[in-house]
Design a protein around this motif. Sequence first.
Motif, short mmCIF file in Angstrom:
data_model
loop_
_atom_site.label_atom_id
_atom_site.label_comp_id
_atom_site.label_asym_id
_atom_site.label_seq_id
_atom_site.Cartn_x
_atom_site.Cartn_y
_atom_site.Cartn_z
N PHE A 145 42.63 57.69 17.26
CA PHE A 145 43.22 57.94 15.95
C PHE A 145 42.79 59.29 15.39
CE2 PHE A 145 44.05 53.30 15.77
CZ PHE A 145 45.38 53.35 15.41
N ASP A 146 41.52 59.65 15.58
CA ASP A 146 41.01 60.91 15.05
C ASP A 146 41.63 62.13 15.73
OD1 ASP A 146 39.40 59.55 13.30
OD2 ASP A 146 37.54 59.90 14.40
N ALA A 147 42.12 61.97 16.95
CA ALA A 147 42.67 63.10 17.70
C ALA A 147 43.97 63.61 17.12
CB ALA A 147 42.87 62.71 19.17
N ALA A 148 44.61 62.83 16.29
CA ALA A 148 45.89 63.23 15.73
C ALA A 148 45.72 63.80 14.33
CB ALA A 148 46.85 62.04 15.70
N ALA A 149 46.21 65.02 14.13
CA ALA A 149 46.22 65.61 12.80
C ALA A 149 47.27 64.90 11.95
CB ALA A 149 46.51 67.10 12.88
N THR A 150 48.38 64.59 12.59
CA THR A 150 49.43 63.80 11.96
C THR A 150 49.85 62.75 12.97
OG1 THR A 150 51.26 65.18 12.75
CG2 THR A 150 50.29 65.76 10.62
N ARG A 151 50.26 61.62 12.47
CA ARG A 151 50.74 60.56 13.36
C ARG A 151 51.91 59.88 12.66
NH1 ARG A 151 48.44 57.99 17.65
NH2 ARG A 151 46.45 58.99 17.28
N GLU A 152 53.03 59.83 13.37
CA GLU A 152 54.19 59.14 12.83
C GLU A 152 53.99 57.64 12.94
OE1 GLU A 152 57.82 60.53 14.68
OE2 GLU A 152 57.11 62.60 14.63
N ARG A 153 54.79 56.92 12.21
CA ARG A 153 54.77 55.47 12.30
C ARG A 153 55.13 55.09 13.74
NH1 ARG A 153 56.35 51.34 8.02
NH2 ARG A 153 56.50 49.45 9.26
N PRO A 154 54.41 54.14 14.36
CA PRO A 154 54.70 53.78 15.75
C PRO A 154 56.14 53.30 15.93
CG PRO A 154 52.67 52.74 15.02
CD PRO A 154 53.31 53.36 13.81
N ASP A 155 56.75 53.75 17.00
CA ASP A 155 58.09 53.33 17.37
C ASP A 155 57.94 52.12 18.30
OD1 ASP A 155 60.73 53.07 18.13
OD2 ASP A 155 60.80 54.98 19.23
N VAL A 156 57.92 50.92 17.72
CA VAL A 156 57.67 49.71 18.48
C VAL A 156 58.89 49.38 19.33
CG1 VAL A 156 57.09 47.25 18.35
CG2 VAL A 156 56.10 48.86 16.70
N ARG A 157 58.67 49.27 20.64
CA ARG A 157 59.74 48.97 21.60
C ARG A 157 59.85 47.47 21.85
NH1 ARG A 157 62.80 53.33 21.76
NH2 ARG A 157 61.65 55.19 22.32
#
Length: 159
Positions: A63-75
């Motif tokens: 989680f820390d590796a992402a500066a920004t993270r979009e909402r997960p695209d659940v498949r």
Amino acid sequence: MSSPEQTPILAAEVWDRQLKAGQSGEWSVLATTIAPGCVWSVVTQGAVFRGRDEVIGFIRAGFDAAATRERPDVRGEFSTTESGVYEYTSRGTIDPNHAKAFARRLTGGRPIITSGLAKIVGWAMSGKSFVVPVCFVYHVNQDGQIDRVNEYVGKRSTT
């Protein structure tokens, strides 16, 4: 007086609680969802994390590796009371301050990468957007905690 019958919770409820806690950085809440002896295997990279502290450290680094993270695209998501499968696509931007840790995560912490090469890989990935398909097969023990996860990471792309 007898107590009313309780409906068993689905493993997906525990998994979703773990996910939400990680997404919001609530590490103490996340800890309640992970069994003390949990084994989390990133099968495609050959990395294995054992025990609650190691597993939480691994999740937190991701989680820390992402500066920004979009909402997960659940498949897809399916579970019984004991086991489940969760498949999604993760998207975001790599944090320049944590790119080296992200590079380690992608390689499963192999010694050659954890040395100077991780710095180079991290620098090259810094600020890039990422798309990572991931599938988790997990088990929840009788105490309602995740005790085993097999994570499968698909082909990543960065731009």
